[in-house]
Design a protein around this motif. Sequence first.
Motif, PDB file in Angstrom:
ATOM      1  N   GLN A 519       0.828  -1.203   0.000  1.00 26.87           N
ATOM      2  CA  GLN A 519       0.000   0.000   0.000  1.00 26.87           C
ATOM      3  C   GLN A 519       0.870   1.264   0.000  1.00 26.87           C
ATOM      4  OE1 GLN A 519      -2.640  -0.285   3.334  1.00 26.87           O
ATOM      5  NE2 GLN A 519      -3.693  -2.120   2.579  1.00 26.87           N
ATOM      6  N   VAL A 520       1.936   1.244   0.786  1.00 26.57           N
ATOM      7  CA  VAL A 520       2.818   2.416   0.861  1.00 26.57           C
ATOM      8  C   VAL A 520       3.525   2.642  -0.476  1.00 26.57           C
ATOM      9  CG1 VAL A 520       4.901   3.347   1.948  1.00 26.57           C
ATOM     10  CG2 VAL A 520       3.152   2.253   3.357  1.00 26.57           C
ATOM     11  N   LEU A 521       4.023   1.560  -1.096  1.00 19.76           N
ATOM     12  CA  LEU A 521       4.695   1.687  -2.382  1.00 19.76           C
ATOM     13  C   LEU A 521       3.740   2.224  -3.445  1.00 19.76           C
ATOM     14  CD1 LEU A 521       6.779  -1.628  -2.479  1.00 19.76           C
ATOM     15  CD2 LEU A 521       7.578   0.654  -1.876  1.00 19.76           C
ATOM     16  N   ALA A 522       2.529   1.669  -3.473  1.00 19.41           N
ATOM     17  CA  ALA A 522       1.544   2.106  -4.464  1.00 19.41           C
ATOM     18  C   ALA A 522       1.176   3.573  -4.270  1.00 19.41           C
ATOM     19  CB  ALA A 522       0.299   1.227  -4.377  1.00 19.41           C
ATOM     20  N   MET A 523       1.043   4.006  -3.019  1.00 15.65           N
ATOM     21  CA  MET A 523       0.687   5.401  -2.735  1.00 15.65           C
ATOM     22  C   MET A 523       1.796   6.344  -3.193  1.00 15.65           C
ATOM     23  SD  MET A 523      -0.234   7.194   0.915  1.00 15.65           S
ATOM     24  CE  MET A 523      -1.703   6.177   1.133  1.00 15.65           C
ATOM     25  N   ALA A 524       3.059   5.960  -2.942  1.00 14.65           N
ATOM     26  CA  ALA A 524       4.181   6.816  -3.343  1.00 14.65           C
ATOM     27  C   ALA A 524       4.243   6.955  -4.856  1.00 14.65           C
ATOM     28  CB  ALA A 524       5.489   6.241  -2.802  1.00 14.65           C
ATOM     29  N   VAL A 525       4.057   5.831  -5.572  1.00 12.46           N
ATOM     30  CA  VAL A 525       4.095   5.874  -7.030  1.00 12.46           C
ATOM     31  C   VAL A 525       2.937   6.714  -7.578  1.00 12.46           C
ATOM     32  CG1 VAL A 525       3.914   4.486  -9.139  1.00 12.46           C
ATOM     33  CG2 VAL A 525       5.315   3.672  -7.217  1.00 12.46           C
ATOM     34  N   GLU A 526       1.757   6.580  -6.950  1.00 13.44           N
ATOM     35  CA  GLU A 526       0.591   7.348  -7.383  1.00 13.44           C
ATOM     36  C   GLU A 526       0.802   8.838  -7.166  1.00 13.44           C
ATOM     37  OE1 GLU A 526      -4.176   7.732  -6.317  1.00 13.44           O
ATOM     38  OE2 GLU A 526      -3.022   6.017  -5.595  1.00 13.44           O
ATOM     39  N   ARG A 527       1.357   9.203  -6.020  1.00 14.84           N
ATOM     40  CA  ARG A 527       1.604  10.620  -5.728  1.00 14.84           C
ATOM     41  C   ARG A 527       2.548  11.248  -6.752  1.00 14.84           C
ATOM     42  NH1 ARG A 527       2.428  12.063   0.660  1.00 14.84           N
ATOM     43  NH2 ARG A 527       0.350  11.458   1.383  1.00 14.84           N
ATOM     44  N   CYS A 528       3.467  10.443  -7.264  1.00 16.90           N
ATOM     45  CA  CYS A 528       4.451  10.962  -8.213  1.00 16.90           C
ATOM     46  C   CYS A 528       4.050  10.678  -9.657  1.00 16.90           C
ATOM     47  CB  CYS A 528       5.830  10.361  -7.915  1.00 16.90           C
ATOM     48  SG  CYS A 528       6.463  10.837  -6.293  1.00 16.90           S
ATOM     49  N   ASP A 529       2.755  10.372  -9.875  1.00 15.98           N
ATOM     50  CA  ASP A 529       2.216  10.149 -11.225  1.00 15.98           C
ATOM     51  C   ASP A 529       3.003   9.090 -11.993  1.00 15.98           C
ATOM     52  OD1 ASP A 529       0.231  12.106 -10.867  1.00 15.98           O
ATOM     53  OD2 ASP A 529       1.645  13.694 -11.405  1.00 15.98           O
ATOM     54  N   GLY A 530       3.393   8.029 -11.285  1.00 10.62           N
ATOM     55  CA  GLY A 530       4.085   6.923 -11.931  1.00 10.62           C
ATOM     56  C   GLY A 530       5.573   7.114 -12.098  1.00 10.62           C
ATOM     57  N   ASN A 531       6.116   8.239 -11.660  1.00 11.09           N
ATOM     58  CA  ASN A 531       7.556   8.501 -11.779  1.00 11.09           C
ATOM     59  C   ASN A 531       8.291   7.773 -10.656  1.00 11.09           C
ATOM     60  OD1 ASN A 531      10.157   9.817 -11.318  1.00 11.09           O
ATOM     61  ND2 ASN A 531       9.497  11.263 -12.886  1.00 11.09           N
ATOM     62  N   LEU A 532       9.040   6.730 -11.016  1.00  8.84           N
ATOM     63  CA  LEU A 532       9.703   5.911  -9.996  1.00  8.84           C
ATOM     64  C   LEU A 532      10.836   6.668  -9.301  1.00  8.84           C
ATOM     65  CD1 LEU A 532       9.862   2.318 -11.545  1.00  8.84           C
ATOM     66  CD2 LEU A 532       8.104   3.374 -10.120  1.00  8.84           C
ATOM     67  N   SER A 533      11.515   7.532 -10.029  1.00 12.71           N
ATOM     68  CA  SER A 533      12.600   8.304  -9.402  1.00 12.71           C
ATOM     69  C   SER A 533      12.034   9.202  -8.305  1.00 12.71           C
ATOM     70  CB  SER A 533      13.328   9.141 -10.446  1.00 12.71           C
ATOM     71  OG  SER A 533      13.960   8.317 -11.387  1.00 12.71           O
ATOM     72  N   GLY A 534      10.911   9.874  -8.616  1.00 11.43           N
ATOM     73  CA  GLY A 534      10.286  10.735  -7.605  1.00 11.43           C
ATOM     74  C   GLY A 534       9.757   9.935  -6.435  1.00 11.43           C
ATOM     75  N   ALA A 535       9.146   8.763  -6.713  1.00 13.36           N
ATOM     76  CA  ALA A 535       8.617   7.920  -5.635  1.00 13.36           C
ATOM     77  C   ALA A 535       9.733   7.390  -4.753  1.00 13.36           C
ATOM     78  CB  ALA A 535       7.815   6.766  -6.237  1.00 13.36           C
ATOM     79  N   SER A 536      10.877   7.049  -5.356  1.00 14.16           N
ATOM     80  CA  SER A 536      12.002   6.543  -4.559  1.00 14.16           C
ATOM     81  C   SER A 536      12.540   7.621  -3.628  1.00 14.16           C
ATOM     82  CB  SER A 536      13.111   6.020  -5.478  1.00 14.16           C
ATOM     83  OG  SER A 536      13.633   7.064  -6.280  1.00 14.16           O
ATOM     84  N   ARG A 537      12.614   8.876  -4.135  1.00 14.90           N
ATOM     85  CA  ARG A 537      13.060   9.975  -3.269  1.00 14.90           C
ATOM     86  C   ARG A 537      12.082  10.187  -2.128  1.00 14.90           C
ATOM     87  NH1 ARG A 537      14.518  12.307  -8.296  1.00 14.90           N
ATOM     88  NH2 ARG A 537      12.549  13.469  -8.379  1.00 14.90           N
ATOM     89  N   LEU A 538      10.801  10.061  -2.416  1.00 14.15           N
ATOM     90  CA  LEU A 538       9.774  10.240  -1.393  1.00 14.15           C
ATOM     91  C   LEU A 538       9.911   9.215  -0.285  1.00 14.15           C
ATOM     92  CD1 LEU A 538       7.295  12.133  -1.013  1.00 14.15           C
ATOM     93  CD2 LEU A 538       5.906  10.333  -2.051  1.00 14.15           C
ATOM     94  N   LEU A 539      10.324   8.008  -0.634  1.00 15.92           N
ATOM     95  CA  LEU A 539      10.427   6.906   0.327  1.00 15.92           C
ATOM     96  C   LEU A 539      11.824   6.766   0.928  1.00 15.92           C
ATOM     97  CD1 LEU A 539       8.406   4.256  -1.708  1.00 15.92           C
ATOM     98  CD2 LEU A 539       7.646   5.409   0.376  1.00 15.92           C
ATOM     99  N   GLY A 540      12.775   7.562   0.471  1.00 12.43           N
ATOM    100  CA  GLY A 540      14.133   7.447   0.985  1.00 12.43           C
ATOM    101  C   GLY A 540      14.850   6.223   0.449  1.00 12.43           C
ATOM    102  N   LEU A 541      14.476   5.765  -0.751  1.00  6.01           N
ATOM    103  CA  LEU A 541      15.095   4.604  -1.387  1.00  6.01           C
ATOM    104  C   LEU A 541      15.801   5.047  -2.665  1.00  6.01           C
ATOM    105  CD1 LEU A 541      12.069   2.122  -1.195  1.00  6.01           C
ATOM    106  CD2 LEU A 541      14.048   2.155   0.330  1.00  6.01           C
ATOM    107  N   THR A 542      16.688   4.163  -3.162  1.00  2.00           N
ATOM    108  CA  THR A 542      17.212   4.393  -4.500  1.00  2.00           C
ATOM    109  C   THR A 542      16.190   3.859  -5.503  1.00  2.00           C
ATOM    110  OG1 THR A 542      18.338   2.251  -4.597  1.00  2.00           O
ATOM    111  CG2 THR A 542      19.565   4.102  -3.646  1.00  2.00           C
ATOM    112  N   ARG A 543      16.302   4.282  -6.761  1.00  2.00           N
ATOM    113  CA  ARG A 543      15.355   3.808  -7.773  1.00  2.00           C
ATOM    114  C   ARG A 543      15.435   2.286  -7.949  1.00  2.00           C
ATOM    115  NH1 ARG A 543      13.960   2.796 -12.913  1.00  2.00           N
ATOM    116  NH2 ARG A 543      12.269   4.020 -13.864  1.00  2.00           N
ATOM    117  N   PRO A 544      16.653   1.683  -7.997  1.00  2.00           N
ATOM    118  CA  PRO A 544      16.717   0.222  -8.100  1.00  2.00           C
ATOM    119  C   PRO A 544      16.063  -0.491  -6.913  1.00  2.00           C
ATOM    120  CG  PRO A 544      18.809   1.188  -8.739  1.00  2.00           C
ATOM    121  CD  PRO A 544      17.986   2.297  -8.172  1.00  2.00           C
ATOM    122  N   GLN A 545      16.233   0.080  -5.707  1.00  2.00           N
ATOM    123  CA  GLN A 545      15.605  -0.541  -4.536  1.00  2.00           C
ATOM    124  C   GLN A 545      14.087  -0.533  -4.656  1.00  2.00           C
ATOM    125  OE1 GLN A 545      17.403   1.928  -1.490  1.00  2.00           O
ATOM    126  NE2 GLN A 545      18.804   0.294  -0.864  1.00  2.00           N
TER     127      GLN A 545
END
Length: 560
Positions: A519-545
């Motif tokens: 749920q947390v991963l899906a919410m982060a990706v949704e907030r960033c309109d599908g942009n994984l780089s933005g979602a990874s920054r939001l979660l404190g992860l790298t894009r590969p992680q």
Amino acid sequence: MDSSLQYPPDTDLRKLLRFERGSGAIWLGERRMLLLHTTALSALRKDLITSVGTAHTRRLLTRMGYASGLHDAEFANKTRGDRSLEDMFLVGPQLHMLEGAARVTPLHLKMDIAAGHYEGEFRWDDSWEAHAHRLAYGVTDEPACWILLGYASGYTSAFMGKLILFKEVKCGACGHDHCHIVGKPIEEWSDGEAYRPYFEDDSLLDKMDALSQQVEALKTRLEPSTSGGMLIGSSPAFQQAHDLMLRAANTQVTVLLTGETGVGKERFARALHAHSDRASGPFVAVNCAALPAELIEAELFGVEKGAFTGAHAARAGRFERADGGTLFLDEVGDLPMAAQAKLLRVLQDSEIERVGAESARKINVRVVTATNVNLEDAVAQGRFRRDLLYRLNVYPICIPPLRERLADIEPLANHLLARFTALHNKRLNGLGDRALQALMHHDWPGNVRELENLVERGVILATQGATVEVEHLFPNMPASRQDGVDEQGRLAHIVPADSAALCERIVDSGVPIEELEAQVLAMAVERCDGNLSGASRLLGLTRPQLAYRLKRQQSGEAST
């Protein structure tokens, strides 16, 4: 208040004791603490006794403890100000135990602050000070817990608003199996006045400090102070710039001050003027970037009546106002090309021509300029005259950024604190230890100007009579990872209160951790309109992680 005392739980104090992994610092609330070997403290006592004698060593160590007690009384009020007087007072004995000074057992306590009445008796077991003194000198005839006695007197005096004297009637250094202290107002002891010198501000260090201040006062009368109090610093980078300024002061050389925004270029210009033979003349400062391009020539060089619409009277410019003194042109790189040409003529011929005038006027002005941009680049881009650069760059002084002047941050902050407490009519106990550490670790993009703003805000936010703490300077500073002491005295990671509350809600919800993560991963990706780089920054992860976690979630769904 009279009681057979029972300690309240010390959980509130233990929570404030933090071990910061990143910096290695130890904190008790906002105060930096230190773990020391008792053998080192014992060696210090011995060296002091050898150097200045037993009586003066006792006075020094007693006053050291007294000052510590005064500060801890403020800490007790801040920590348990909403509790009973008894609970608040017992912070001191509980801190003594938490810090390893001694095991304190309250035996008798009567306090009436309004009436000024105090009686207190405490037992100390395993006093570090008695132990250290006995290691150095064996069993002695006189009690030796001077720091701890000073602490008890300072702590209690702060509560009572009058001097409370504690004495040791038993001491481990004298061969007793424990120490026993008794405290009451100094005037109630028959020999109390003999002890008053231990708490007065006339120790050797105080006398040395007073003499030092007198010497400094005399020096300021004999020669100009460092920039007249405007410039403060002892770091090598600052001293190099300051020395260049002093060398140029009594010459007529044109000085170009360079450095980042906020480093204090105008202060250096004022100091240059104050140390020059023009000090009795005017100092006029102009921010070239703040003047409209169409008005800058009139502002600098003056205007004759009728020179343009609205020029109803002749008016002197900044150069004429600075005649006999110094003109400081800040952000000189922003001058329009036409004004640059006129400035070049002033520097070459020492004369100016008002807008609309038919003749020139001689002036006697020293020009000091400043910029935070690279004028060589401006010349290459066609925005600045090369011949003018040669005229201005005769004697350049580069003022270092504050991040390269770490040794100057604390004296600068204390100087600003004194200025702003006077300005805002505040009485404060200085900067807290964590506040000073935060200042030392800040990267200072705004340099000295930013430090001024932070200290002024701290003075305004701090409570009257209290200390300027880190939250007054940096309200939004994130908490660093810290360890504390649990009920068994072991180090344990301290979870911030908001994080702990979140974890409790998650556990109480009963949602499986895999589902929660999805749920947390899906919410982060949704907030960033599908942009994984933005979602990874939001979660404190790298894009590969993040990509790996999403792939793992999808694999899990497919297998079901």
